[in-house]
Scaffold this active site. Structure first.
Site, PDB file in Angstrom:
ATOM      1  N   GLY A  24      13.139  -5.599  -4.999  1.00 24.94           N
ATOM      2  CA  GLY A  24      12.711  -4.938  -3.774  1.00 24.94           C
ATOM      3  C   GLY A  24      12.522  -6.022  -2.584  1.00 24.94           C
ATOM      4  O   GLY A  24      12.270  -7.232  -3.123  1.00 24.94           O
ATOM      5  N   LYS A  65      10.712  -6.347  -0.196  1.00 26.24           N
ATOM      6  CA  LYS A  65       9.299  -6.800   0.183  1.00 26.24           C
ATOM      7  C   LYS A  65       9.115  -7.979  -0.209  1.00 26.24           C
ATOM      8  O   LYS A  65       8.305  -8.823   0.499  1.00 26.24           O
ATOM      9  CB  LYS A  65       8.306  -5.593  -0.456  1.00 26.24           C
ATOM     10  CG  LYS A  65       6.957  -6.016   0.197  1.00 26.24           C
ATOM     11  CD  LYS A  65       5.859  -5.179  -0.224  1.00 26.24           C
ATOM     12  CE  LYS A  65       5.441  -5.247  -1.465  1.00 26.24           C
ATOM     13  NZ  LYS A  65       4.691  -6.534  -1.656  1.00 26.24           N
ATOM     14  N   ASN A 106       6.163   4.651  -5.620  1.00 31.33           N
ATOM     15  CA  ASN A 106       7.457   5.187  -5.314  1.00 31.33           C
ATOM     16  C   ASN A 106       8.499   3.870  -4.806  1.00 31.33           C
ATOM     17  O   ASN A 106       9.695   4.345  -5.247  1.00 31.33           O
ATOM     18  CB  ASN A 106       7.759   5.956  -4.136  1.00 31.33           C
ATOM     19  CG  ASN A 106       6.996   7.410  -4.587  1.00 31.33           C
ATOM     20  OD1 ASN A 106       6.899   7.890  -5.717  1.00 31.33           O
ATOM     21  ND2 ASN A 106       6.514   8.190  -3.663  1.00 31.33           N
ATOM     22  N   GLY A 107       7.954   2.803  -4.582  1.00 32.39           N
ATOM     23  CA  GLY A 107       8.873   1.534  -4.322  1.00 32.39           C
ATOM     24  C   GLY A 107       9.571   1.238  -5.587  1.00 32.39           C
ATOM     25  O   GLY A 107      10.920   1.205  -5.872  1.00 32.39           O
ATOM     26  N   HIS A 108       8.904   1.171  -6.597  1.00 29.96           N
ATOM     27  CA  HIS A 108       9.284   0.881  -8.058  1.00 29.96           C
ATOM     28  C   HIS A 108      10.478   1.886  -8.472  1.00 29.96           C
ATOM     29  O   HIS A 108      11.552   1.746  -9.031  1.00 29.96           O
ATOM     30  CB  HIS A 108       8.397   0.812  -9.178  1.00 29.96           C
ATOM     31  CG  HIS A 108       7.353  -0.409  -8.898  1.00 29.96           C
ATOM     32  ND1 HIS A 108       5.924   0.114  -8.482  1.00 29.96           N
ATOM     33  CD2 HIS A 108       7.615  -1.690  -8.990  1.00 29.96           C
ATOM     34  CE1 HIS A 108       5.453  -1.457  -8.707  1.00 29.96           C
ATOM     35  NE2 HIS A 108       6.313  -2.330  -8.739  1.00 29.96           N
TER      36      HIS A 108
END
Ligand code: PAF
EC number: 6.3.2.1
Length: 283
Positions: free
Chosen positions: A150, A152, A35-37
């Site tokens: 992202g 992250k 889901n991050g992508h």
């Protein structure tokens, strides 16, 4: 959904879209999408007519051969997941190693005003030369208007911004917030390789980052660092590689706090043989 494995075909398809006046967003990935992508792709589709998603496990950015071999490769599942976002406006570029490196699997050597020596650069030899090499190559092939990364991998994001500035690459680099599981674990393709026990304990990383942020309001960077190191000593399933409080711009470890600067805490932790990273803005 159009899927290309060859850069000439991908480039000519994207050139056609641009000739029709469409703007192109770009989300580079190494696959094993989560889901991050997808949140990066959604942001890309919000800002652009089309989004190119590259799926390529880049060999030159791995300092550990076993990590490269074990890195999840799930192209069919990745494409299915992308289809849930859009079947018409996403273009997938999933090249072979040959298509990118043409039998010379080597990195170019880069300097990024010193950003490359800190944290991940210090602990993973050659990593940012590999990242710089592949991202520059992909920018040349895709020629996007905007590219999404992202937070992250916050150090990577700062390095890509520097790459674009130093090499005059005509693309706007956009950083997007970290996507987390409900229990706080930062989403990562590597999470799928965690054992059940390691997955259960992994949210401890973000929990500790949040406490470190609270403590940073009243304590020195050194005191907060010592506290974090102590927490991890009591956590046998997780091995702390580093916890560093750094200046957001230079990424240099903070010696004395200044109210004029912004800081971030960065962490790398081993859960068994899986390496997890995370970070948090402190002020
Ligand atoms: O963040 C990643 O997944 C990779 O480092 C990237 C940017 C796709 C380059 O291989």
């Amino acid at each position: 959904m159009k899927i290309f494995h060859n850069q000439t075909e991908l480039s000519s398809h994207v050139d056609g879209l641009k000739a029709d006046g469409s703007s192109i967003g770009f989300v580079p990935t190494m696959g094993a999408l989560h889901n991050g992508h997808l949140s990066l792709v959604e942001k890309g589709l919000h800002d652009n007519a089309f989004v190119v998603v590259s799926i390529f496990v880049n060999p030159t950015q791995f300092d550990n051969k076993e990590d490269l071999v074990k890195y999840p490769r799930t192209l069919n599942a990745d494409v299915s997941l992308l289809r849930t976002v859009s079947d018409t406006n996403i273009v997938v570029y999933a090249p072979t190693v040959e298509d990118i490196y043409n039998n010379n699997v080597q990195s170019q050597s880069f300097t990024f005003d010193g950003l490359e020596h800190e944290m991940e650069g210090a602990f993973r030899e050659g990593h940012f030369d590999g990242v710089g090499t592949i991202v520059k190559r992909l920018f040349e092939i895709v020629k996007p208007d905007r590219a999404y990364f992202g937070e992250k991998d916050f150090q990577q994001l700062q390095i890509i911004k520097k790459l674009v500035e130093l090499h005059n690459i005509p693309v706007k680099v956009i950083g997007c917030p970290i996507h987390r599981a409900k229990d706080g674990l930062a989403m990562s393709s590597r999470n799928s390789r965690l054992t059940k026990d390691h997955r259960n304990v992994a949210p401890f990383i973000y929990k500790t980052l949040k406490s470190a942020k609270n403590k940073f309001g009243t304590k020195s960077a050194q005191k907060v660092t010592e506290w974090v190191e102590e927490q991890f000593k009591q956590q046998p399933l997780l091995e702390l590689e580093y916890f560093i409080i750094a200046d957001t711009e230079t990424l240099k470890p903070v010696k004395r706090k200044s109210t004029k600067k912004t800081y971030r805490a960065f962490i790398a932790v081993y859960a068994g043989d899986i390496r997890l990273i995370d970070n948090i803005a402190l002020n």
